[in-house]
Design a protein around this motif. Sequence first.
Motif, PDB file in Angstrom:
ATOM      1  N   LYS A  28       0.023 -26.011  -5.800  1.00  0.00           N
ATOM      2  CA  LYS A  28      -0.683 -25.558  -6.771  1.00  0.00           C
ATOM      3  C   LYS A  28      -2.240 -25.166  -6.189  1.00  0.00           C
ATOM      4  O   LYS A  28      -3.109 -25.619  -6.194  1.00  0.00           O
ATOM      5  CB  LYS A  28      -1.108 -26.293  -7.893  1.00  0.00           C
ATOM      6  CG  LYS A  28      -0.032 -26.296  -8.864  1.00  0.00           C
ATOM      7  CD  LYS A  28      -0.336 -26.827 -10.175  1.00  0.00           C
ATOM      8  CE  LYS A  28       0.941 -26.806 -11.244  1.00  0.00           C
ATOM      9  NZ  LYS A  28       0.401 -27.380 -12.621  1.00  0.00           N
ATOM     10  N   TRP A  30      -4.075 -22.843  -6.312  1.00  0.00           N
ATOM     11  CA  TRP A  30      -4.736 -21.829  -7.193  1.00  0.00           C
ATOM     12  C   TRP A  30      -5.907 -22.723  -7.908  1.00  0.00           C
ATOM     13  O   TRP A  30      -6.813 -22.110  -8.358  1.00  0.00           O
ATOM     14  CB  TRP A  30      -4.141 -20.897  -8.090  1.00  0.00           C
ATOM     15  CG  TRP A  30      -3.229 -21.633  -8.968  1.00  0.00           C
ATOM     16  CD1 TRP A  30      -3.328 -22.208 -10.169  1.00  0.00           C
ATOM     17  CD2 TRP A  30      -1.954 -21.814  -8.665  1.00  0.00           C
ATOM     18  NE1 TRP A  30      -2.112 -22.768 -10.687  1.00  0.00           N
ATOM     19  CE2 TRP A  30      -1.327 -22.695  -9.803  1.00  0.00           C
ATOM     20  CE3 TRP A  30      -1.066 -21.508  -7.634  1.00  0.00           C
ATOM     21  CZ2 TRP A  30       0.062 -22.932  -9.507  1.00  0.00           C
ATOM     22  CZ3 TRP A  30       0.400 -21.986  -7.570  1.00  0.00           C
ATOM     23  CH2 TRP A  30       1.118 -22.617  -8.794  1.00  0.00           C
ATOM     24  N   ILE A  31      -5.670 -23.997  -7.920  1.00  0.00           N
ATOM     25  CA  ILE A  31      -6.433 -24.953  -8.712  1.00  0.00           C
ATOM     26  C   ILE A  31      -7.152 -26.149  -7.877  1.00  0.00           C
ATOM     27  O   ILE A  31      -7.564 -27.088  -8.350  1.00  0.00           O
ATOM     28  CB  ILE A  31      -5.861 -25.657 -10.137  1.00  0.00           C
ATOM     29  CG1 ILE A  31      -4.731 -26.185  -9.640  1.00  0.00           C
ATOM     30  CG2 ILE A  31      -5.446 -24.610 -11.148  1.00  0.00           C
ATOM     31  CD1 ILE A  31      -4.007 -27.129 -10.724  1.00  0.00           C
ATOM     32  N   GLU A  64      -4.867 -22.045 -15.848  1.00  0.00           N
ATOM     33  CA  GLU A  64      -5.331 -23.272 -15.010  1.00  0.00           C
ATOM     34  C   GLU A  64      -6.528 -22.587 -13.937  1.00  0.00           C
ATOM     35  O   GLU A  64      -7.175 -23.471 -13.733  1.00  0.00           O
ATOM     36  CB  GLU A  64      -4.308 -23.528 -14.422  1.00  0.00           C
ATOM     37  CG  GLU A  64      -3.187 -24.380 -14.866  1.00  0.00           C
ATOM     38  CD  GLU A  64      -2.177 -24.937 -14.351  1.00  0.00           C
ATOM     39  OE1 GLU A  64      -1.759 -24.167 -13.262  1.00  0.00           O
ATOM     40  OE2 GLU A  64      -1.296 -25.737 -14.872  1.00  0.00           O
ATOM     41  N   THR A  65      -6.455 -21.647 -13.571  1.00  0.00           N
ATOM     42  CA  THR A  65      -7.164 -21.186 -12.230  1.00  0.00           C
ATOM     43  C   THR A  65      -8.769 -21.084 -13.017  1.00  0.00           C
ATOM     44  O   THR A  65      -9.483 -21.503 -12.231  1.00  0.00           O
ATOM     45  CB  THR A  65      -6.627 -19.846 -11.852  1.00  0.00           C
ATOM     46  OG1 THR A  65      -5.399 -19.898 -11.248  1.00  0.00           O
ATOM     47  CG2 THR A  65      -7.629 -19.396 -10.519  1.00  0.00           C
ATOM     48  N   VAL A  68     -10.698 -24.055 -13.752  1.00  0.00           N
ATOM     49  CA  VAL A  68     -11.442 -24.820 -12.555  1.00  0.00           C
ATOM     50  C   VAL A  68     -12.398 -23.881 -11.799  1.00  0.00           C
ATOM     51  O   VAL A  68     -13.375 -24.198 -11.509  1.00  0.00           O
ATOM     52  CB  VAL A  68     -10.087 -25.198 -11.442  1.00  0.00           C
ATOM     53  CG1 VAL A  68     -10.893 -25.797 -10.275  1.00  0.00           C
ATOM     54  CG2 VAL A  68      -9.275 -26.270 -12.121  1.00  0.00           C
TER      55      VAL A  68
END
Length: 531
Positions: A28, A30-31, A64-65, A68
């Motif tokens: 992941k 992207w986070i 999710e992105t 954060v």
Amino acid sequence: MSQDAGGPSGPKEEQTIAVGVVSANEEKWWIDPASPPEATRFAQSCESLFESGEGVLALQRVLETLSVHGNDWQLSLAGASLVMRYTTRYDIVDVLLRNVLRLQPDNVQAQSSSAHLSIARGDIAGGCARFAEMIARYPGKKIEIGEYITMSLLEVGYPSEALEILKYLLGAGNVSASLLNNLGCALERLNRSTEALPWYEKALQLSPERPEIVFGYACTLIKAGQFEKGWPVYFERALQLSKIQNWLRGMPRLRPDTELSGKRVLLFQEQGLGDTLQFIRHVPVLLARGADISLHVPKSLVRLMRMSFPAITVLEPDPISEGDLYDYVAPIPDLPYLTNVHSIGDVPAKVPYLVAKTEDTARFEASLPQKKPRIGLVWAGERRSRSEFALADMRRSVSFEDMTKALLPVEASLVNLQFGVERKSLAEWQGQEICDPMGAVQDMADTAALMQGLDLIISVDTSPVHLAGALGRPVWLISRWDACWRWGDEGQGSPWYPTMRVFRSGERSFASVLQEVGKALRLWVDMWQPQ
């Protein structure tokens, strides 16, 4: 999903995000709080998921992105653009755009997207007012803002208003491929297809590779009756392939001049059920040229196709990837091009070309009202998740209340043919009795058998109208005013279905055309004679 007409376009940068192949199970990246993802890579990964049918995972990645990296306006804008394009989750789009404008108050793309969102939600006046304020505030951005406002108006069914804005902008020297495309689209949707063609051609001179312009030009050529020129352009469209169909891109695609004797050809569904039902009529032409044909269609069509075309192999609706079994592949909407349909006179005249099973017809006959004539009703198309298709469905569907108010009461037995979510409208109906056998319908073969017991089918522009026409049943089409390319610009009939009568709405509302259908129905009932 059927692409039933060419579509409007916004600024070019929104149309050119590259699709990457990204695994949903990768690390992941992207986070990572310490490393915000680069916006283009983020957009590619999310679009890949959307295009692969993994919409839930794509939405999850967007949310999710941004949970954060909420202070990265580029990520919020990319996410908003993707969610707006691929879904109807306008609530998520609104939150993301508000975040962009919190960080970048003068961002014209975000402001335009927000105004477009208002129009898509039904606030036409409010959205247009916001666009007008933007044009006054940012006079150097007239082209970009004009592309957005005309795209928005076209998507919600206001081609006349879009046309006036486009004339003003282009007349003042504001020219872009998107504006020219939108002018062509507006004229096509006003059923002025021949007038639209030069504007599409000018747009293609500026941007010859834009897929939405190519597709709109192709549909407009066909709608104008220029089949010989239109089908080759239609062949060049960007194919709508699902994740499990992507392997087909690497296979040789069938062309009109291909020698077919002894060749193994795979035909597959691309776009909607209606397209398959309309164009499958051309299969006998390929068989006559010596092709060994296999057909891959959704489960709902398998039994109907096996009964109707016993000379071909209708595959189970499982994923297929045995490319070595076939010499050529062809999406079913290519068939008019592949069989040299150069004019209306070349449309195969054999109707019916689909058949129902005798036992199924008898089974449904027993469940139908004894009183005749029996009239089947369909008032809405399939609910779709992608924004542009959902907006198109709103333009083609009528409400159950509006249809029944205009058509009933009538001295006939009414039979429901409506499928899906909209069928629930029957639950609280208190008017003239409507027989509802759809609970026993498992596939299109069942629907075909049910239709054989009806004397007339009345439907909006969705797959049952094609099924009725292919079966040779008397069918009335209630067409929206920006009629789909397959019905042409005018006329009460269709070369595709000789038993069809077309009722064309002359305005955005269906109220007037429904009243016309109601009057015609009562006259039809008075004159009806048992066959």
